[in-house]
Design a protein around this motif. Structure first.
Motif, PDB file in Angstrom:
ATOM      1  N   GLU A 122      23.262  61.173  27.963  1.00  0.00           N
ATOM      2  CA  GLU A 122      23.615  60.039  27.120  1.00  0.00           C
ATOM      3  C   GLU A 122      25.112  60.040  26.872  1.00  0.00           C
ATOM      4  N   THR A 123      25.643  58.896  26.527  1.00  0.00           N
ATOM      5  CA  THR A 123      27.066  58.774  26.226  1.00  0.00           C
ATOM      6  C   THR A 123      27.251  58.747  24.719  1.00  0.00           C
ATOM      7  N   ILE A 124      28.125  59.615  24.218  1.00  0.00           N
ATOM      8  CA  ILE A 124      28.391  59.682  22.785  1.00  0.00           C
ATOM      9  C   ILE A 124      29.899  59.625  22.550  1.00  0.00           C
ATOM     10  N   ILE A 125      30.277  59.368  21.310  1.00  0.00           N
ATOM     11  CA  ILE A 125      31.684  59.412  20.917  1.00  0.00           C
ATOM     12  C   ILE A 125      31.983  60.809  20.397  1.00  0.00           C
ATOM     13  N   HIS A 126      32.917  61.491  21.040  1.00  0.00           N
ATOM     14  CA  HIS A 126      33.297  62.845  20.643  1.00  0.00           C
ATOM     15  C   HIS A 126      34.814  62.927  20.597  1.00  0.00           C
ATOM     16  N   GLU A 127      35.346  63.204  19.405  1.00  0.00           N
ATOM     17  CA  GLU A 127      36.799  63.282  19.215  1.00  0.00           C
ATOM     18  C   GLU A 127      37.477  62.014  19.728  1.00  0.00           C
ATOM     19  N   ASN A 128      36.886  60.869  19.326  1.00  0.00           N
ATOM     20  CA  ASN A 128      37.414  59.539  19.665  1.00  0.00           C
ATOM     21  C   ASN A 128      37.411  59.255  21.162  1.00  0.00           C
ATOM     22  N   MET A 129      36.548  59.947  21.891  1.00  0.00           N
ATOM     23  CA  MET A 129      36.431  59.710  23.327  1.00  0.00           C
ATOM     24  C   MET A 129      34.962  59.532  23.692  1.00  0.00           C
ATOM     25  N   CYS A 130      34.704  58.719  24.709  1.00  0.00           N
ATOM     26  CA  CYS A 130      33.353  58.590  25.245  1.00  0.00           C
ATOM     27  C   CYS A 130      33.105  59.746  26.216  1.00  0.00           C
ATOM     28  N   VAL A 131      32.098  60.549  25.933  1.00  0.00           N
ATOM     29  CA  VAL A 131      31.788  61.678  26.809  1.00  0.00           C
ATOM     30  C   VAL A 131      30.287  61.701  27.084  1.00  0.00           C
ATOM     31  N   HIS A 132      29.925  62.327  28.197  1.00  0.00           N
ATOM     32  CA  HIS A 132      28.516  62.492  28.541  1.00  0.00           C
ATOM     33  C   HIS A 132      27.960  63.741  27.866  1.00  0.00           C
ATOM     34  N   GLN A 133      26.814  63.585  27.241  1.00  0.00           N
ATOM     35  CA  GLN A 133      26.117  64.715  26.630  1.00  0.00           C
ATOM     36  C   GLN A 133      24.760  64.881  27.303  1.00  0.00           C
ATOM     37  N   THR A 134      24.492  66.094  27.761  1.00  0.00           N
ATOM     38  CA  THR A 134      23.183  66.401  28.327  1.00  0.00           C
ATOM     39  C   THR A 134      22.289  66.967  27.230  1.00  0.00           C
ATOM     40  N   VAL A 135      21.114  66.375  27.078  1.00  0.00           N
ATOM     41  CA  VAL A 135      20.129  66.841  26.102  1.00  0.00           C
ATOM     42  C   VAL A 135      18.919  67.341  26.888  1.00  0.00           C
ATOM     43  N   SER A 136      18.620  68.614  26.741  1.00  0.00           N
ATOM     44  CA  SER A 136      17.528  69.230  27.486  1.00  0.00           C
ATOM     45  C   SER A 136      16.515  69.805  26.504  1.00  0.00           C
ATOM     46  N   THR A 137      15.234  69.558  26.765  1.00  0.00           N
ATOM     47  CA  THR A 137      14.169  70.006  25.863  1.00  0.00           C
ATOM     48  C   THR A 137      13.176  70.884  26.607  1.00  0.00           C
ATOM     49  N   PHE A 138      12.922  72.051  26.033  1.00  0.00           N
ATOM     50  CA  PHE A 138      11.880  72.959  26.527  1.00  0.00           C
ATOM     51  C   PHE A 138      10.655  72.757  25.648  1.00  0.00           C
ATOM     52  N   SER A 139       9.498  72.559  26.260  1.00  0.00           N
ATOM     53  CA  SER A 139       8.288  72.283  25.486  1.00  0.00           C
ATOM     54  C   SER A 139       7.086  72.956  26.135  1.00  0.00           C
ATOM     55  N   THR A 140       6.334  73.702  25.329  1.00  0.00           N
ATOM     56  CA  THR A 140       5.114  74.341  25.809  1.00  0.00           C
ATOM     57  C   THR A 140       4.289  74.781  24.611  1.00  0.00           C
TER      58      THR A 140
END
Length: 305
Positions: A122-140
């Motif tokens: 997803e794209t988020i605002i980080h330190e006034n910049m648009c950056v890509h953030q990877t969100v990974s979920t482990f589920s079991t």
């Protein structure tokens, strides 16, 4: 040298220290580094890559006593385990997960974690910049084999890399969970009974409040009383230090260990708005001091007035 254009000069010119390519002539040229030109791709430096941050919410966290307390994430068998990791600017858009035994060796019960994980970018605002953030979920679902093992997730990992040390060094580009501890759920939830002077949940100052609780404790657990005050503070009542606990017995019922305890306390004005809870595990060694009505390892009274 075959691909260097006629205008390429290796003369250490202080103004032309960057390299460009002519799409028309197919040759390389040195140019002024302040010149803005299109680019085909850009290699991400490790300076821009971030170490992941891990989030998880076990049933409770068991903290051992001593000068170097050890923390464990406690689940019951069959509980849903959801662990999320987030990291910025991951080139592959995918975080790498490992599950290792206490000694750091790979777990044979979880050799391939890809089928337990999901990655989104997803794209988020980080330190006034648009950056890509990877969100990974482990589920079991929690299983006993997870006990004493731990999860790690990595922003970048090579086959020769050692296990995540959990040192906090951001250049490891990894984060590690505390050890797992998976227990059998209590045979039954606690049975809490309180005698009130007047319904509903009303007591009179200076009278004696009597509460009785019977629990099927979790593994290595015991019955622990707690008073939760309306201002958010609480007090754990332990059998060896609090004279209010007048009875504590351990027997067997239906082939299961049962602990029964009786609490007698003189009612004070400070009790108004408080609640009494009994737990089937050693909450005095835990950093989790919550008890919800739906919990199977604790029981809580109505608000006392």
């Amino acid at each position: 040298a075959t691909f260097l254009g006629g205008n390429f000069t290796a003369d250490n010119d202080t103004e032309e220290n960057c390299l460009s390519i002519s799409t028309r002539q197919k040759y390389w040229f040195n140019v002024d580094c302040s010149m803005e030109l299109p680019f085909i791709c850009q290699k991400l430096s490790f300076d821009a890559l971030s170490a992941p941050v891990m989030e998880m919410k076990p049933r409770y966290a068991d903290v051992s006593a001593g000068s170097q307390p050890r923390k464990q994430n406690v689940y019951f068998v069959g509980d849903q385990v959801n662990v999320t990791c987030r990291a910025l600017r991951v080139p592959s858009g995918k975080l790498v997960w490992t599950f290792q035994n206490k000694d750091g060796s790979p777990s044979q019960d979880f050799p391939d974690l890809d089928k337990f994980t999901d990655n989104i970018v997803e794209t988020i605002i980080h330190e006034n910049m648009c950056v890509h953030q990877t969100v990974s979920t482990f589920s079991t679902a929690a299983v006993k084999e997870m006990t004493t093992g731990y999860l790690s997730c990595y922003s970048v990992r090579y086959p020769t890399d050692p296990p995540c040390s959990d040192s906090g060094d951001p250049l490891e580009f990894c984060v590690r969970s505390h050890q797992f501890k998976v227990l059998e759920a209590p045979y039954k939830g606690p049975d809490l009974r309180i005698t009130f002077s007047e319904p509903p949940a009303t007591v009179i100052e200076s009278e004696t409040l009597v509460a009785e609780c019977e629990v099927y404790p979790v593994e290595d657990g015991s019955l622990v009383w707690m008073i939760l005050h309306p201002n958010g503070t609480s007090r754990v009542l332990e059998n060896n230090t609090n004279p209010e606990i007048t009875l504590a017995t351990s027997t067997e019922k239906e082939g299961k260990r049962v602990i029964a305890s009786r609490l007698e306390m003189t009612v004070e004005k400070a009790f108004d708005g408080s609640r009494i809870a009994c737990f089937s595990y050693n909450i005095s060694k835990s950093d989790t001091q919550e008890c919800r009505a739906s919990d199977t390892f604790c029981a809580i009274s109505p608000t006392i007035h």
